[in-house]
Design an enzyme around this catalytic site. Sequence first.
Site, mmCIF file in Angstrom:
data_model
loop_
_atom_site.group_PDB
_atom_site.id
_atom_site.type_symbol
_atom_site.label_atom_id
_atom_site.label_comp_id
_atom_site.label_asym_id
_atom_site.label_seq_id
_atom_site.Cartn_x
_atom_site.Cartn_y
_atom_site.Cartn_z
ATOM 1 N N LYS A 199 0.889 -1.180 0.000
ATOM 2 C CA LYS A 199 0.000 0.000 0.000
ATOM 3 C C LYS A 199 0.916 1.215 0.000
ATOM 4 C CE LYS A 199 -4.109 1.940 0.336
ATOM 5 N NZ LYS A 199 -5.139 1.889 -0.710
ATOM 6 N N ASP B 261 -7.344 -15.899 2.449
ATOM 7 C CA ASP B 261 -8.727 -16.375 2.626
ATOM 8 C C ASP B 261 -9.553 -16.047 1.383
ATOM 9 O OD1 ASP B 261 -8.159 -17.098 5.319
ATOM 10 O OD2 ASP B 261 -10.175 -16.508 5.962
HETATM 11 MN MN MN Z 1 -6.213 -16.046 8.537
#
Ligand code: MN
Length: 368
Positions: A189, A249
């Site tokens: 970022k 995830d």
């Molecule tokens: Mn995690």
Amino acid sequence: MKREIVLLPGDGIGQEIMESAKSVLNTVAANFGHQFIFHEHAIGGTAIDQYQTPLPETTIKACKGSDAVLLGAVGGEKWDSLPGDQRPEKGLLGIRKALDLFANLRPIKGFAPLLHASPLKQEIIEGSDILIIRELTGGLYFGEPKSRVENGNAAVDTLYYSRQEMERIIDKSFQTAQKRRKKLTSVDKANVLESSRLWREIVEEKSKSYPDVEVNHLLVDAAAMKLITQPNQFDVIVTENLFGDILSDEASVLTGSLGMLPSASIRTDGVGLYEPVHGSAPDIAGLGIANPLGMILSTALMLRQSFDMQEEADEIEKAVQETLDQGYHTPDLSIKDGIKVGTKEMTDTVIGNLSSNSVSNCICNSYA
Ligand code: MN
Ligand code: NAD
Ligand code: IPM
């Protein structure tokens, strides 16, 4: 070969999937003539209940003295109201730090029979094969100060990375990309964070030492979007701790379920901790329906990375592939057809496929 393995089942489905890992490893040991010696220790909420700490000294000592560590998952509602430094998750962070496991490798590769288990269009995910390398012992997770301030009316977490911490994970990523498709995406970022600007400078410096690797930079918000719109554009992704946690995830969606993803947390020597990417899944704990494949594939990573047992690891991965080809799946994989089974049956099927692989090897050998 004799190997000492510490098992840390932890909480929730961690306990259930660790049984799967043990059975698979016992079968591999029998088939290949190895001796895997298991030492089970407490971590997370289970350790809090038994020893009033999420990471007992005995657990740290056992891990340090082992050849590799396998971990299930930690956490659960029961311990959610504890202060941050006493929570189950602190046990996991503590063991990663105590073993200096700075590189977390999270491979994301879909299995053909699960292509339609993803909510993403098949043509988008087809051919994707990504390795997320997440920095694991620095950043916001560990920086100090980390506390409540202003009489509890404000809170501070600190994002700190030293040059040395950045260099070692970036070097590891270039070296890993050299062994794959030689494409490295660094995610940061840098338009906002100073730590990201230093990270980007180091990636640029290091790229001169790895001229065969093509490097590009992506801001994390755009990376989150591209991961699910153009996943097959990626080979190796390297990023800091928190970004890597979130992106992995998200990337699991490509495979059809978070329950599919294995991971390896390693340092520069062979020692490593292997665990599925998912958590303790309190919503399904105790029901016997957890997907054991992320855990089983983590045992394959352990054999490959820590023990250099390539053939054994291949056998496990092939057995998982065969099990899915035969149509078996746990309920987290939303597939209409096929054979829906629980954790134990899924594990037994993988083991059945393992045995038959090895039996056929034996027959081949005896006729050779
Ligand atoms: Mn995690
Ligand atoms: P989670 O990963 O435990 O679960 C998210 C969702 O995915 C749930 O619906 C769950 O049922 C499903 N899921 C996860 N693994 C599965 C599997 N193997 N088979 C089938 N379904 C599966 O994340 P969460 O619910 O946000 O967190 C629950 C607890 O786990 C929290 O205490 C959290 O801190 C902890 N956690 C631990 C780890 C770890 O130990 N490495 C990782 C993530 C979260
Ligand atoms: C993971 C988990 C952990 C992390 C938590 C439980 C501390 O989400 O392994 O991905 O954030 O690293």
